[in-house]
Structures are given as structure tokens and as C-alpha cells.
Design an enzyme around this catalytic site. Structure first.
Site, PDB file in Angstrom:
ATOM      1  N   SER A 225       0.864  -0.987   0.051  1.00  0.00           N
ATOM      2  CA  SER A 225       0.017  -0.045  -0.087  1.00  0.00           C
ATOM      3  C   SER A 225       0.913   1.385   0.031  1.00  0.00           C
ATOM      4  O   SER A 225       1.898   1.258   0.536  1.00  0.00           O
ATOM      5  CB  SER A 225      -1.086  -0.026   1.213  1.00  0.00           C
ATOM      6  N   ASP A 226       0.299   2.377  -0.454  1.00  0.00           N
ATOM      7  CA  ASP A 226       0.980   3.553  -0.492  1.00  0.00           C
ATOM      8  C   ASP A 226       0.020   4.823  -0.653  1.00  0.00           C
ATOM      9  O   ASP A 226      -1.076   4.227  -1.159  1.00  0.00           O
ATOM     10  CB  ASP A 226       2.323   3.640  -1.687  1.00  0.00           C
TER      11      ASP A 226
END
Length: 199
Positions: free
Chosen positions: A75-76
Site C-alpha cells: 500500500s502507498d
């Protein structure tokens, strides 16, 4: 589906969200050069949303090399105003510039998730939150930064929504989990679909 869950992140907020939801997982930080990847994809004129997805995939693939049998959650999040992608301010002067540029504007938090297993992408997802900052005077920004101090340097937007940063905003469109960088509802739905968590 076989395999345990691994969160490819060192973020205490993302770990907390999964733990609070009762998800069993382990966490492993992805050792990638995020800024180098960002520079490369920005030179290719990738959108801020694409940058978030590319970084999430890079994290998942890196950690997936260590846990080839497991399902990796990469995730980012990027923060953008138009096509400008923001980075964490290096000092108070840069934090002041961030807040001045956001004043009276609506910026976007782009939160991406990529699930991988054995090098294959199982799923990609992007959620966005729209954050409208009220018109801020230079004097208010100065006083605000004096109060919050070094905390302003710990987030990309130079604000903490859970603290005094909430005073900067006029309107917020988007869910809490997207703002924190891990859109939980679509993630949980996908994990149920994959048979990883109880349906």
C-alpha cells in the site's frame, strides 16, 4: 486460498488498522527507494494516482520475494494538488510553503492497495479523499507551525488530521481509512472473496 497475510509496510497506522479489524498478519517493511521510483515515474508523466499504485506494487513485489507463498498487501499514498505530487517537508520553511500552497485549495489523498502472491498481482485498488483547506492567513500558518513544531515534518501535507491539523480544513470528502492510507472496506471485501478471512 493458501498463504498467510503479510503487510509490506512499517507504518504503525496501517498495522493498527489491520490489528483493530482482527486480521492475523505479519508486517515486513519494503526496503525500496521510494523517492527514486517517484522521480522515475514522474518523468514518465504518470498521474499522482498511478504513482501511488506503482509504489504499492513495488512494495508488494519486494516483500513477496521474501514470502513467495504468502499474500502480500502493498500500500502507498500520494498527496496531490492537480498534477503536483507533494513530499514530506524537509524543514519548517518547506512546511510553511506547503500550507500556503494548500490554502483555499482542494487537494487529494490517493491511497492504493496491491495484493500479490508468488509474483502475480491478485488485485489492485485505488481510493481517493478530497481535502479542502480553508483560506489561511500567513500569520495563522506561522502560529500554527509554532504550536505543532516538528510534527509538521512528519506528514506529507505538514498537518495531522487527528490533531490541530483539523483546524486547517473547511471540508473533507472521503473515508477515514483512505485518509490514513489503507482503504479497509474494499480490502476486507477482497480478502473475504479470496477466502483469506472469514466470510
Amino acid at each position: 486460498m493458501a498463504g498467510s497475510l503479510v503487510l509490506a509496510s512499517a507504518s504503525p497506522f496501517r498495522r493498527m488498522l489491520l490489528e483493530n479489524a482482527g486480521i492475523r498478519f505479519q508486517a515486513k517493511a519494503a526496503e525500496i527507494d521510494e523517492r527514486a521510483i517517484e522521480n522515475q515515474v514522474e518523468q514518465q508523466h504518470s498521474s499522482p494516482e498511478e504513482v501511488a499504485l506503482i509504489l504499492a506494487e513495488a512494495k508488494a513485489r519486494h516483500v513477496g520475494g521474501v514470502f513467495p507463498e504468502d499474500i502480500i498487501i502493498g500500500s502507498d499514498q500520494t498527496m496531490s494538488l492537480g498534477q503536483r505530487v507533494y513530499h514530506k517537508p524537509r524543514d519548517i520553511k518547506e512546511a510553511r510553503e506547503h500550507l500556503l500552497s494548500l490554502s483555499g485549495q482542494t487537494h487529494q489523498l490517493n491511497s492504493a492497495i496491491v495484493l500479490t502472491q508468488g509474483g502475480d498481482i491478485l488485485w489492485k485498488h485505488l481510493s481517493a479523499a478530497r481535502m479542502t483547506v480553508r483560506t489561511l492567513s500567513a500569520d495563522f500558518i506561522e502560529r500554527h507551525l509554532e504550536r505543532v513544531g516538528a510534527k509538521a515534518l512528519s506528514s506529507v501535507g505538514a498537518y495531522q488530521l487527528e490533531g490541530e491539523g483539523i483546524q486547517l480544513f473547511e471540508k473533507i470528502e472521503g473515508d477515514y481509512f483512505t485518509i490514513l492510507g489503507l482503504p479497509m472496506l474494499p480490502l476486507l471485501a477482497k480478502l473475504r472473496e479470496l477466502g483469506v478471512i472469514d466470510a
